[in-house]
Design a protein around this motif. Sequence first.
Motif, mmCIF file in Angstrom:
data_model
loop_
_atom_site.group_PDB
_atom_site.id
_atom_site.type_symbol
_atom_site.label_atom_id
_atom_site.label_comp_id
_atom_site.label_asym_id
_atom_site.label_seq_id
_atom_site.Cartn_x
_atom_site.Cartn_y
_atom_site.Cartn_z
ATOM 1 N N GLY A 19 0.809 -1.214 0.000
ATOM 2 C CA GLY A 19 0.000 0.000 0.000
ATOM 3 C C GLY A 19 0.836 1.255 0.000
ATOM 4 N N ARG A 20 1.949 1.237 0.725
ATOM 5 C CA ARG A 20 2.843 2.391 0.798
ATOM 6 C C ARG A 20 4.193 1.925 1.309
ATOM 7 N N ALA A 21 5.240 2.711 1.042
ATOM 8 C CA ALA A 21 6.575 2.396 1.551
ATOM 9 C C ALA A 21 7.418 3.667 1.537
ATOM 10 N N SER A 22 8.342 3.761 2.476
ATOM 11 C CA SER A 22 9.241 4.907 2.530
ATOM 12 C C SER A 22 10.482 4.638 1.679
ATOM 13 N N SER A 35 19.129 7.540 -3.133
ATOM 14 C CA SER A 35 19.039 8.308 -4.386
ATOM 15 C C SER A 35 18.592 7.427 -5.545
ATOM 16 N N THR A 36 19.016 6.165 -5.540
ATOM 17 C CA THR A 36 18.573 5.222 -6.575
ATOM 18 C C THR A 36 17.081 4.960 -6.445
ATOM 19 N N VAL A 37 16.624 4.775 -5.210
ATOM 20 C CA VAL A 37 15.194 4.543 -4.978
ATOM 21 C C VAL A 37 14.379 5.748 -5.448
ATOM 22 N N ARG A 38 14.823 6.949 -5.115
ATOM 23 C CA ARG A 38 14.075 8.151 -5.538
ATOM 24 C C ARG A 38 13.981 8.233 -7.056
ATOM 25 N N GLY A 55 8.764 11.508 1.160
ATOM 26 C CA GLY A 55 9.536 10.456 1.815
ATOM 27 C C GLY A 55 9.271 9.050 1.341
ATOM 28 N N GLY A 56 8.479 8.879 0.283
ATOM 29 C CA GLY A 56 8.197 7.524 -0.197
ATOM 30 C C GLY A 56 7.219 7.508 -1.339
ATOM 31 N N ALA A 57 6.341 6.497 -1.347
ATOM 32 C CA ALA A 57 5.363 6.349 -2.422
ATOM 33 C C ALA A 57 4.188 5.532 -1.928
ATOM 34 N N VAL A 58 3.040 5.702 -2.583
ATOM 35 C CA VAL A 58 1.853 4.908 -2.279
ATOM 36 C C VAL A 58 1.340 4.277 -3.564
ATOM 37 N N SER A 59 0.595 3.207 -3.391
ATOM 38 C CA SER A 59 -0.021 2.546 -4.534
ATOM 39 C C SER A 59 -1.063 3.456 -5.164
ATOM 40 N N ASP A 234 -4.131 5.091 16.846
ATOM 41 C CA ASP A 234 -3.914 3.837 17.568
ATOM 42 C C ASP A 234 -2.540 3.248 17.279
ATOM 43 N N GLN A 235 -2.195 2.213 18.034
ATOM 44 C CA GLN A 235 -0.848 1.651 17.977
ATOM 45 C C GLN A 235 -0.573 0.831 16.721
ATOM 46 N N GLY A 236 -1.547 0.715 15.832
ATOM 47 C CA GLY A 236 -1.298 0.061 14.554
ATOM 48 C C GLY A 236 -0.521 0.919 13.578
ATOM 49 N N ILE A 237 -0.312 2.181 13.901
ATOM 50 C CA ILE A 237 0.405 3.088 13.010
ATOM 51 C C ILE A 237 1.888 2.723 12.986
ATOM 52 N N SER A 238 2.514 2.853 11.834
ATOM 53 C CA SER A 238 3.930 2.494 11.705
ATOM 54 C C SER A 238 4.822 3.606 12.239
ATOM 55 N N ALA A 239 6.038 3.233 12.603
ATOM 56 C CA ALA A 239 7.006 4.220 13.083
ATOM 57 C C ALA A 239 7.341 5.227 11.988
ATOM 58 N N ASP A 240 7.409 4.774 10.733
ATOM 59 C CA ASP A 240 7.678 5.681 9.608
ATOM 60 C C ASP A 240 6.589 6.734 9.488
ATOM 61 N N ALA A 241 5.335 6.306 9.647
ATOM 62 C CA ALA A 241 4.213 7.246 9.537
ATOM 63 C C ALA A 241 4.266 8.280 10.660
ATOM 64 N N VAL A 242 4.604 7.847 11.859
ATOM 65 C CA VAL A 242 4.730 8.784 12.980
ATOM 66 C C VAL A 242 5.817 9.812 12.679
ATOM 67 N N ARG A 243 6.957 9.349 12.166
ATOM 68 C CA ARG A 243 8.049 10.265 11.839
ATOM 69 C C ARG A 243 7.619 11.263 10.763
ATOM 70 N N GLU A 244 6.859 10.795 9.785
ATOM 71 C CA GLU A 244 6.398 11.687 8.723
ATOM 72 C C GLU A 244 5.469 12.770 9.280
ATOM 73 N N MET A 245 4.573 12.391 10.183
ATOM 74 C CA MET A 245 3.683 13.393 10.786
ATOM 75 C C MET A 245 4.464 14.369 11.653
ATOM 76 N N GLU A 246 5.392 13.861 12.421
ATOM 77 C CA GLU A 246 6.193 14.734 13.278
ATOM 78 C C GLU A 246 7.030 15.702 12.447
ATOM 79 N N ALA A 247 7.471 15.257 11.274
ATOM 80 C CA ALA A 247 8.224 16.134 10.382
ATOM 81 C C ALA A 247 7.378 17.294 9.875
#
Length: 258
Positions: A19-22, A35-38, A55-59, A234-247
């Motif tokens: 669904g999504r990935a950083s 840089s290759t991934v970007r 910071g990533g991509a979504v489907s 809720d605690q189902g949220i990923s650590a990456d998603a939390v970092r993105e919101m905090e950013a």
Amino acid sequence: MLFEEERKREIADYIQQKGRASVLELAQYFQVSESTVRRDLRDLEDTKLLRRTHGGAVSIGIQDNREPSFIEKEDRFSSQKEAVAEAALNFIEDGESIFLDSGTTTYKLAKRLHAFSRLTVVTNSVMVVQILHHQPNINLLLTGGSLRHETQAMVGPLADRSIGSVKFDKLFLAINGIEPGSGLTTPNLIEAETKRRMIESAKQVILLADHSKYGKVSFGKVADLTEIHHCIIDQGISADAVREMEAEGIQVTIAKDR
């Protein structure tokens, strides 16, 4: 070591499944540089195989403009929504004026407001009114407006003018989609405008959401993430998603199931 086109195809498959990935996640998984991934993500977006985000991509398939009914939404992630509603109580003080947006998690929060001795509650939710109308400790104001049966929300010009005429301490906002690049989104444009008015009239904006909303994009833009002060999720949220919101400057509170 994968050839470039093989790697791109596998990246597209990976994001379709997840669904999504950083960028960092993909770089580590495929053992290449960020840089290759970007560069790969840019190429894949050009061929309409995914959509890049901050910071990533979504489907591509992650966009969902169908509006489930209130009952359908209440049944989804019910325990997680209960946890979020319980955590939200810690952000309310006696004597405050709060706005409860129309949503299943804000509805669960309304059921808990009997714990306060004095509150002013403004709402556009018919369901919230049904919970609070008999409670003497609540000074209850209903916005008026046109009823959307799907969400049991009062929306439109009458609701917008009503909301614009008051200022409240805290808004507890419901939403369909949260995504850094697209911001907060909801399927209906009229309801999106009413939500924007809520944000403009609030001193503090607190987003209530279960983790399934993150990474989703709907048709109507409500606000950028930078306009949100706090998110309770809720605690189902990923650590990456939390970092993105905090950013984006959002304080994040993780509500844990009891």
